[in-house]
Design a protein around this motif. Structure first.
Motif, short mmCIF file in Angstrom:
data_model
loop_
_atom_site.label_atom_id
_atom_site.label_comp_id
_atom_site.label_asym_id
_atom_site.label_seq_id
_atom_site.Cartn_x
_atom_site.Cartn_y
_atom_site.Cartn_z
N ASP A 190 0.81 -1.22 0.00
CA ASP A 190 0.00 0.00 0.00
C ASP A 190 0.84 1.27 0.00
OD1 ASP A 190 -0.91 -0.19 3.52
OD2 ASP A 190 0.97 -0.41 2.46
N THR A 191 2.06 1.18 0.46
CA THR A 191 2.90 2.38 0.40
C THR A 191 3.16 2.75 -1.05
OG1 THR A 191 4.73 0.83 0.65
CG2 THR A 191 4.12 2.15 2.58
N PHE A 210 -0.56 3.97 -2.73
CA PHE A 210 -1.24 5.20 -2.38
C PHE A 210 -0.34 6.42 -2.44
CE2 PHE A 210 -5.28 3.59 -1.56
CZ PHE A 210 -5.13 2.34 -1.01
N ILE A 240 -16.81 9.17 -4.36
CA ILE A 240 -17.85 8.75 -3.41
C ILE A 240 -19.01 9.68 -3.66
CG2 ILE A 240 -18.42 8.60 -0.99
CD1 ILE A 240 -15.38 8.32 -0.54
N THR A 272 -20.99 -8.45 -6.42
CA THR A 272 -19.64 -8.57 -5.85
C THR A 272 -18.63 -8.10 -6.88
OG1 THR A 272 -19.71 -10.83 -6.62
CG2 THR A 272 -20.06 -10.46 -4.29
N PHE A 273 -17.77 -7.20 -6.49
CA PHE A 273 -16.67 -6.88 -7.36
C PHE A 273 -15.39 -7.39 -6.74
CE2 PHE A 273 -15.13 -5.12 -11.06
CZ PHE A 273 -13.94 -4.46 -10.81
N PRO A 317 -21.20 1.45 -4.19
CA PRO A 317 -19.98 0.67 -3.93
C PRO A 317 -20.27 -0.83 -4.04
CG PRO A 317 -20.87 1.56 -1.89
CD PRO A 317 -21.65 2.17 -3.00
N ARG A 318 -19.33 -1.52 -4.63
CA ARG A 318 -19.58 -2.92 -4.81
C ARG A 318 -18.58 -3.79 -4.08
NH1 ARG A 318 -20.96 -2.41 -10.89
NH2 ARG A 318 -19.82 -0.57 -10.43
N THR A 319 -17.59 -3.17 -3.48
CA THR A 319 -16.58 -3.98 -2.80
C THR A 319 -16.84 -3.94 -1.32
OG1 THR A 319 -15.19 -2.03 -2.64
CG2 THR A 319 -14.83 -3.47 -4.50
N TRP A 320 -16.32 -4.90 -0.63
CA TRP A 320 -16.28 -4.83 0.82
C TRP A 320 -14.89 -5.26 1.20
CZ3 TRP A 320 -16.40 -7.43 5.65
CH2 TRP A 320 -16.88 -6.61 6.68
N LEU A 321 -13.96 -4.28 1.11
CA LEU A 321 -12.55 -4.58 1.30
C LEU A 321 -12.25 -4.92 2.74
CD1 LEU A 321 -10.84 -1.68 -0.62
CD2 LEU A 321 -11.06 -4.03 -1.34
N GLN A 322 -11.23 -5.74 2.89
CA GLN A 322 -10.74 -6.01 4.25
C GLN A 322 -9.26 -5.70 4.24
OE1 GLN A 322 -11.90 -9.85 5.76
NE2 GLN A 322 -13.64 -9.87 4.40
N SER A 323 -8.81 -4.96 5.26
CA SER A 323 -7.39 -4.63 5.32
C SER A 323 -6.83 -5.07 6.66
CB SER A 323 -7.15 -3.13 5.22
OG SER A 323 -7.91 -2.58 4.22
N PRO A 324 -5.66 -5.62 6.63
CA PRO A 324 -5.01 -5.94 7.91
C PRO A 324 -4.37 -4.68 8.49
CG PRO A 324 -3.67 -6.69 6.08
CD PRO A 324 -4.86 -6.01 5.50
N VAL A 325 -4.42 -4.53 9.79
CA VAL A 325 -3.77 -3.37 10.40
C VAL A 325 -2.79 -3.84 11.48
CG1 VAL A 325 -5.59 -1.76 9.92
CG2 VAL A 325 -5.67 -3.12 12.00
N SER A 361 -7.86 -7.45 11.25
CA SER A 361 -8.23 -6.88 9.96
C SER A 361 -9.58 -6.20 10.07
CB SER A 361 -8.35 -7.96 8.89
OG SER A 361 -7.13 -8.58 8.68
N ILE A 362 -9.73 -5.15 9.29
CA ILE A 362 -11.00 -4.42 9.32
C ILE A 362 -11.69 -4.52 7.97
CG2 ILE A 362 -10.44 -2.75 11.10
CD1 ILE A 362 -9.78 -0.81 8.76
N GLN A 383 -17.84 1.44 0.90
CA GLN A 383 -17.91 0.01 0.64
C GLN A 383 -19.37 -0.44 0.59
OE1 GLN A 383 -14.93 -1.78 0.29
NE2 GLN A 383 -14.10 0.28 0.36
#
Lengths: 551, 124
Positions: A121-122, A125, A442, A505-506, A543-551, B32-33, B39
């Protein structure tokens, strides 16, 4: 050394041509000759190229020609072996097993290929550093046929690699193995050290930074062949671009489905390889197969059908066995003119067919019965053929159909649609695009409309006058709204809920966007955005995605 | 947990204090979130209300800082160090959690079991 390689190469070509001639297989020989000529042409073109992109295209053609030559040679060797074994072979007295039934051939088409990428992601973005670009393409092999997709330029603003091609293979059996290989090459020159003497190069590469030094060394050490054996088909131009195998996978009948599916990719390169791309590890595509038994009639002839219930009344029809049905037409010509059949008998995995020797009605020999079960009922049709020979050939056709259905499995449930591949357009340089994420607008207007909708529903009577803050949103003309204004009616007039939150679903299982540079900004109203061609790059509507990101 | 815009949000929350773990160059929290106002909320498997565009915890790494602190999968994150997380985009949420200058994040999370526990204790 170069001369020796040239001699070897010529000898190889001679050997290949000799083998083809000796087998007297004109079809394969012709194809082989064609590929060899193409290869020579590609070599000449590569030598004459000045621009990197042209060189990449020429190298790609070279790689494809090489692979095709290798596969044809492999096929030739196999046939030669079979011929030799056949001659020296089995004694005629050996009564082997009865001729085994072989399943019918089919057409296999793979389309809408999409390979997701996983940038850090660095990189993604912040958009810092030079824009590294890669040229990638897919090589698809089924049996001895090899086809390639167009070459696509990839940089870190793309989230996935999408190929627009439909690749069609004819003459595939149900046990087909479709091998997919992803090749990539760096757009930039792989260092000016590509041609330098080895000692100087090693010295320089060890004094460069760690990661770039490693890359340079890797590119120097992997001298030779474009994935194929260097001795057999050596590369003429050492300074040219080099494609590396990035990933591969094999698809079989189990992967066939009339829809998009995601498959795992086996990654073949590691980070030190100069052409390494951060692949997510999957590929999505639509793989369909059309067995010939579904699209072409397998048997036809005159039949007499006993009408249900009336024992003595037998109708004379022209039967055509195609796909999973036996169509009974009034006349033989009706089948061609497209007239509706008198009736249709379904033939599927659960159908039972019997040659009617047991229940021979008097004076009605050569019958067969077809039984289908519909829920609780069992419907049986009795058909009479014209002679014993005709009965035998009908039964044979039906047994063959049952065998094909058992081999082709899910492809025989319904005919899967195959679109004729569009003519290959000349490769276009991908315009430098902005980051996909940064330009995804958006739509506050969308949300507000839906939110006030919830308000209207929940609060009911309490909302005769719209809340004062709503005026702030509905009077804003400056908001970019490519969607048609009809979809954003002012809240008080709304009586029915806006269709939002559609379960589209995208994620990995969807139709890829069209990356062609000519794609216009989508001005079509929301419901039309289903077709991939009319979809623009920006503004995806709800919106069609439901992203998941690790933190 | 649905809400009406313009009306205050009431929820039973639990404070979770996560001490980030240093892994090489990065500070990780170990979960993870998913979610965000950009979304599609209907794909959220954890929300009770399928129009809720809040930030939910979709995965908690075993033995990670989040699990140790008591964060559970399916929790909805309401605040992070005082910053609101109910009306943010996915990327904004991620950034608020992964600020390099902060070693500790204090979250306010809510989950359905909490709400039910409070209701039960009020009835009894």
């Amino acid at each position: 050394m170069q001369d020796r390689l040239h001699i070897l190469e010529d000898l190889n070509m001679l050997y290949i041509r000799q083998m083809a001639l000796s087998l007297e297989d004109t079809e394969l020989q012709r194809k082989l000759d064609h590929e060899i000529r193409m290869r020579e042409g590609a070599c000449k073109l590569l030598a004459a190229c000045s621009q990197r992109e042209q060189a990449l295209e020429a190298t790609k053609s070279l790689l494809v020609c090489n692979s095709r030559i290798l596969s044809y040679m492999g096929e030739l060797q196999r046939r030669k072996e079979a011929q030799v074994l056949g001659k020296s072979g089995r004694r005629p007295s050996d009564s082997g097993p009865p001729t085994e039934r072989s399943p019918c051939r089919g057409r296999v088409c793979i389309s809408d290929l999409r390979i997701p990428l996983m940038w850090k992601d660095t990189e993604y973005f912040k958009n810092k550093g030079d824009l590294h670009r890669w040229a990638v393409f897919l090589l698809l092999q089924l049996g001895e046929h090899i086809q390639d997709t167009e070459m696509i330029l990839v940089d870190r603003t793309l989230t996935d690699i999408s190929f627009q091609n439909n690749v069609l293979f004819t003459e595939a059996g149900p046990d087909f193995e479709l091998r997919l290989e992803l090749y990539g090459a760096c757009m930039e020159e792989e260092g000016a050290l590509a041609g330098a003497p080895k000692r100087l190069a090693t010295k320089l590469s060890s004094s460069l930074g760690r990661s770039s030094g490693r890359r340079v060394r890797a590119s120097l050490e992997s001298a030779g062949g474009l994935g194929s054996s260097p001795i057999l088909l050596p590369t003429p131009a050492v300074g040219g671009p080099r494609y590396h195998l990035l990933a591969h996978t094999t698809l079989t009948l189990a992967a066939v489905q009339d829809g998009f599916r995601t498959h795992d990719l086996t990654l073949a390169s590691h980070e030190e390889n100069p052409a390494w791309l951060p692949l997510y590890g999957s590929v999505c595509c639509r793989l369909v197969a059309q067995p010939l038994c579904m699209t072409q009639p397998t048997a036809n002839g005159t039949l007499r059908v006993q009408q249900a219930g009336e024992l003595q009344d037998w109708a004379r029809v022209h039967g055509v066995l195609k796909g999973t049905s036996l169509f009974c037409y009034r006349q033989p010509e009706d089948a061609d003119t497209g007239e509706e059949p008198l009736f249709t008998i379904a033939i599927n995995k659960e159908t039972r067919v019997r040659a009617g020797e047991l229940d021979q009605t008097v004076g009605r020999p050569f019958t067969l019965t077809i039984s289908n079960r519909y829920g609780e009922d069992e419907v049986t049709h009795t058909l009479q053929t014209e002679s014993r020979g005709a009965l035998h050939s009908w039964m044979e056709a039906l047994w063959q159909l049952f065998f094909d259905m058992s081999q082709w499995k899910q492809c025989c449930d319904e005919i899967m649609k195959i679109e004729t591949p569009a003519p290959r357009k000349t490769p276009q340089v991908l315009a430098k695009q902005g980051s996909l994420y940064h330009e995804m607008a958006i739509e506050p207007l969308d949300d507000i409309a839906a939110v006030t909708d919830i308000l209207a529903q929940r609060e009911g009577a309490r909302l005769e006058t719209p809340p004062p803050w709503l005026a702030m949103f509905t009077e804003q003309p400056a908001l970019p709204n490519p969607c048609s204004p009809a979809s954003v009616a002012p809240a008080p007039a709304r009586t029915h809920p806006m269709p939002w939150g559609r379960p589209r679903t995208f994620s990995l299982d969807a139709v890829p966007p069209d990356h062609s540079p000519g794609a216009p900004r989508s001005v079509a109203p929301l419901p039309q955005q289903r077709s991939p061609r009319s979809r623009g790059l920006f503004n995806k509507g709800p919106p069609r995605t439901w992203l998941q990101s690790p933190v | 947990m649905s809400y009406i815009p313009g009306q205050p949000v009431t929820a039973v929350v639990q404070r979770v204090e996560i001490h980030k773990l240093r892994q090489g160059e990065n500070l990780i929290l170990g979960f993870s979130i998913g979610g965000g106002i950009d979304q599609d909320p209907s794909q959220n498997p954890f929300s009770e209300d399928k129009t809720d565009k809040g930030i939910y915890v979709t995965r908690v790494s075993e033995g990670g800082p989040a699990e140790i602190a008591g964060l559970q999968i399916g929790d909805k994150i309401m605040q992070v160090n005082g910053w609101d997380m109910t009306m943010v985009t996915h990327d904004q949420a991620r950034k608020r959690l992964t600020k390099r200058s902060e070693e500790v994040v204090r979250l306010l999370v809510t989950r359905q079991s909490l709400q039910k526990a409070v209701q039960r204790s009020m009835l009894s």
